[in-house]
Design an enzyme around this catalytic site. Structure first.
Site, PDB file in Angstrom:
ATOM      1  N   CYS A  80     -36.835  36.803  48.016  1.00 44.48           N
ATOM      2  CA  CYS A  80     -36.962  38.077  47.312  1.00 44.48           C
ATOM      3  C   CYS A  80     -35.815  38.249  46.319  1.00 44.48           C
ATOM      4  O   CYS A  80     -36.018  38.691  45.179  1.00 44.48           O
ATOM      5  CB  CYS A  80     -36.960  39.238  48.299  1.00 44.48           C
ATOM      6  SG  CYS A  80     -38.259  39.178  49.550  1.00 44.48           S
ATOM      7  N   ASP A 487       5.972  37.191  50.932  1.00 43.54           N
ATOM      8  CA  ASP A 487       6.969  37.777  50.053  1.00 43.54           C
ATOM      9  C   ASP A 487       7.879  38.636  50.935  1.00 43.54           C
ATOM     10  O   ASP A 487       7.533  38.938  52.080  1.00 43.54           O
ATOM     11  CB  ASP A 487       6.278  38.618  48.984  1.00 43.54           C
ATOM     12  CG  ASP A 487       7.269  39.295  48.054  1.00 43.54           C
ATOM     13  OD1 ASP A 487       8.226  38.635  47.644  1.00 43.54           O
ATOM     14  OD2 ASP A 487       7.069  40.487  47.759  1.00 43.54           O
TER      15      ASP A 487
END
Length: 796
Positions: A80, A487
């Protein structure tokens, strides 16, 4: 089961989410407009106010392109989705059209100068599907209408199947000659009458899907099912009307009605399960109210559509309602739930003048709010944009499965034809049943659903914890990492300083010095001043603090004022307070000094506050055999201090964004598969280069744009839990793919040799798809709350 006839085949109904253009107000009950049909012009989709809810403009290759996210009604499988994409791809002005089969979302990039969204909706409508804005498609009335019709079809098929089985039972148990020919024929006629509504009404979705695919020259997943239903009914009808004819006297009404019932039942359960799979995303993305109460010039309130609000207007939000935009609280206080932003459902108290965010709930009495930001300018809209991107993306394994499904369907039809031809020469009475069983049992729905169902279920579970998934493909990458790179500032540490220690002049009490420093610091927004002021507040030194007048800030130096005796007091750098700059060693987080008329009074040592769960998260990663790195642009001493505090294995300090990128590339060149966790603007290149990445807290926009996951609560432990969820997700994906493959390897030979009747084939097909969805639903409970290394060992 979604099907295109729950409403007119194209156009928009009048569910909440659309405005009445004649009045400018919301029409939540649909009293002003009838449902649109194929003769409508879809101009409501071209209304700029309505369109702003699902369309935004982007610059692509120097050209302004509109990008719309819509729901496609009437689809339920990969075939579909492919049909809708093909219907749009060749239309002038359409740059791209991508449909996600599991969520039914269409991401459409189109040129407003060349076409209109209403024209594109008509093109999709001609294929038998409907385009709707998500808020309308997900409305309660729309869902109820779909569910109600699906249940009616299921009821008709189930009721008739039971009756037909009752009429067929005597033929199975009666001895030869025990039942007269008239009774036998009467039971066949009764079975035929009961099979007619099953074929003409209950089987409608299969017929429409197959016809739609055939008109487009395609073979969809409904094609083999439709052929099986029609051939079974036609042959059984011929045998009923003419038992001595060429089709023989065997009928399959019982098998026909049973496998239609099983297919419809499977699709209905699959629909409910799929709604739960993507339900968390849908619920979070549709929190804003349709209407709100706006204050008029005379002080009275009127109900208006949220789309008609303007910045600066005042709205009244009742208990249980969501705030329609970001705003400033005008009431004395309000209790709010900001779980969407933080992942925590604990109520928060907001005071007069505080900001409230769109999409958060007011949990107390009515609250007055001045609107500051609306629509796409709100934090809520940014979150929705991230979630929309995730829910419309096709993972790599899903794309591969869809590519396999299309040619597989052609092979199914060929196999069924060959099986019928072979069995016709051996036992023509079994030829038809074998062909129908092969057609039905081999539908690759489970294969197409295996990957997206699992990943969407996990994305919804993580969203409830405040972890947004920007790219579903990241689950696969994250599950295979062996290194996590952090970090420092804003990631392992808070983006603020905290007080670590105090040095005092002889005779000065810590409490007195901190209270005086706190009074001076309150007049500044500098991070150092905020750290001192917060420390004074935490020690309950605000009340009864000494009086300081004439407080002012000298940029780059510090704060100064006059004490109760009119003598100067200062808070700031060593030089500003009359100290030699090298009088004391440098602290990792810096040092600030306090002085009075007698000279130096106190020094406050500061440090970056390590996040409370950082050490626990790093320990869990280390314990699971995952290497941990700290990659920072800060000084080596500061980076090592944080690295030792949380327990990372490697520390690289003083790195520029370019050096960070080179380090990551070098690690990847050695075969390392890594995840990067960052929050700043300079982390953007590294986040993009890493195998997968996290943006933590309220990261810079560039960091969020380059990351795969956004940790809204700012918890480092969420990295561990997301890793755990990714590994569980890929395990479920592998289980689903193995099940889909094993199911076909076992069931196809059984059908070919005639050991699987059509009704059992229908049960198997429905059951395989349902099993895949139910297996994926196990992920919806979310990542475990266990916070130890075993959580990763268990999911490895």
């Amino acid at each position: 089961m979604h099907e295109a006839t729950t409403a007119p085949p194209v156009g928009l109904s009048t569910n909440p989410g659309f405005s009445d253009r004649s009045t400018g107000d919301s029409d939540p009950f649909g009293t002003h407009r009838g449902p649109l049909n194929v003769t409508d012009d879809f101009s409501v989709l071209d209304d700029p106010i309505e369109q702003s809810e699902f369309t935004q403009t982007r610059e692509i290759d120097g050209q302004s392109v509109a990008e719309s996210v819509l729901m496609v009604q009437g689809m339920y499988c990969a075939a579909c989705a492919d049909t809708v994409e093909c219907a749009l791809q060749d239309i002038p002005g359409v740059r791209s059209a991508k449909v996600h089969a599991a969520t039914r979302r269409l991401t459409l990039q189109w040129d407003p100068q060349s076409t209109r969204i209403s024209s594109l909706a008509q093109a999709v409508g001609r294929t038998g599907y409907r385009l709707l804005p998500m808020q309308q498609a997900l409305s309660i009335s729309e869902r109820l209408k779909e569910t109600r019709l699906a249940l009616w079809r299921l009821f008709v098929a189930g009721f008739c199947a039971m009756q037909v089985m009752m009429y067929a039972w005597p033929a199975y148990v009666a001895e030869p000659g025990e039942m007269s020919a008239d009774i036998e024929q009467l039971l066949r006629w009764a079975s035929w009458v009961l099979s007619v509504p099953v074929v003409t009404f209950a089987s409608g979705p299969f017929f429409r899907g197959a016809w739609r695919d055939l008109r487009l020259g395609r073979v969809g997943m409904d094609t083999p099912v439709t052929i099986g239903i029609l051939v079974s009914f036609a042959a059984s009808t011929a045998a009923t009307f003419d038992p001595s004819g060429p089709w023989g006297h065997d009928v399959w009404f019982d098998s026909l009605t049973m496998f239609v019932f099983f297919l419809l039942g499977g699709r209905y359960l699959e629909l409910k399960a799929r709604d739960r799979t993507a339900g968390a995303l849908d619920a979070l993305m549709n929190r804003l109210p349709e209407v709100c109460e706006r204050r008029k010039a005379d002080g009275a309130f009127e109900s208006v559509s949220v789309r008609r609000l303007a910045v600066g207007e005042v709205v009244r939000v009742h208990a249980g309602q969501a705030f329609p935009g970001d705003g400033r609280l005008l009431s004395d206080s309000a209790t709010v739930d900001e779980a969407l932003l933080t992942g925590e459902s604990h109520p928060l108290t907001r005071r007069l003048g505080d900001e409230v965010v769109a999409g958060s709930y007011n949990l107390g009495g009515p609250a007055l709010v001045e609107v500051l930001r609306l629509g796409r300018d709100t934090r809520f809209a940014q979150i929705v944009a991230l979630m929309e991107k995730a829910s419309t993306e096709k993972p790599r394994l899903a794309v591969l499965a869809d590519r396999i499904a299309a040619p597989f369907l052609v092979l199914v039809l060929v196999a069924a034809a060959l099986a019928a031809w072979y069995w016709w020469h051996i036992d023509h009475s079994k030829a038809l049943a074998v062909a129908v069983a092969v057609l039905i049992v081999t539908c690759p729905c489970a294969l197409s659903l295996a990957t997206p169902a699992a990943m969407l279920s996990s994305a919804g579970a993580l969203a409830r914890r405040g972890i947004l998934v920007r790219r579903l493909q990241a689950f696969e990458a994250l599950a295979g990492i062996d290194t996590v790179v952090f970090d420092k500032t804003g990631t392992l540490t808070h983006d603020r300083l905290s007080l670590a220690g105090v040095s005092l002049r002889s005779g000065v009490e810590r409490r007195d010095a901190l209270a005086l420093a706190g009074v001076l610091a309150q007049g500044s927004l500098h991070p150092v001043s905020r750290a001192i002021a917060q420390a004074a507040e935490l020690d309950d030194l605000v009340d009864g603090a000494p009086v300081v007048t004439g407080v002012k800030e000298l940029a780059g130096q510090g704060m100064q004022g006059l004490d109760a005796e009119g003598l100067p007091v200062r808070l700031g750098s060593a030089d500003f307070c009359g100290l030699a700059s090298d009088a004391q060693p440098q602290a990792p987080g810096g040092r600030v000094h306090l002085s009075d008329a007698k000279g130096w009074m106190a020094s406050f040592e500061l440090r970056e506050g390590v996040r409370e769960d950082a050490a626990l998260a790093v320990a869990a990663l280390n314990g699971a055999g995952i290497r941990t790195w700290l990659l920072s642009g800060d000084r080596l001493e500061a980076a090592r201090d944080v690295g030792n505090a949380v327990g990372v294995q490697e520390v690289l300090a003083g790195a520029s964004p370019e050096q960070k990128l080179k380090q990551v590339e070098a690690m990847q060149g050695r075969g390392v598969r890594l995840a990067m966790v960052g929050d700043g603007l300079n982390d953007g290149p590294v986040l993009a280069r890493a195998d997968t990445s996290f943006a933590i807290g309220h990261a810079a926009p560039l960091a969020q744009a380059q990351s795969d996951f956004v940790l809204q609560a700012g918890k480092v432990m969420d990295v561990v839990l997301t890793l755990q969820q990714s590994r569980l997700t890929m395990r479920v994906v592998r289980q689903n793919l193995v099940w889909a493959a094993v199911y076909n390897l076992v069931s196809v030979p059984l059908a070919l040799v005639g050991w699987m009747p059509p009704w059992l084939a229908g049960l198997g097909m429905a059951g395989s798809s349902l099993l895949v969805i139910l297996n994926a639903l196990r992920l919806a409970v979310g990542p475990a709350q266990r916070q130890d290394a075993d959580v990763l060992h268990a999911s490895s």
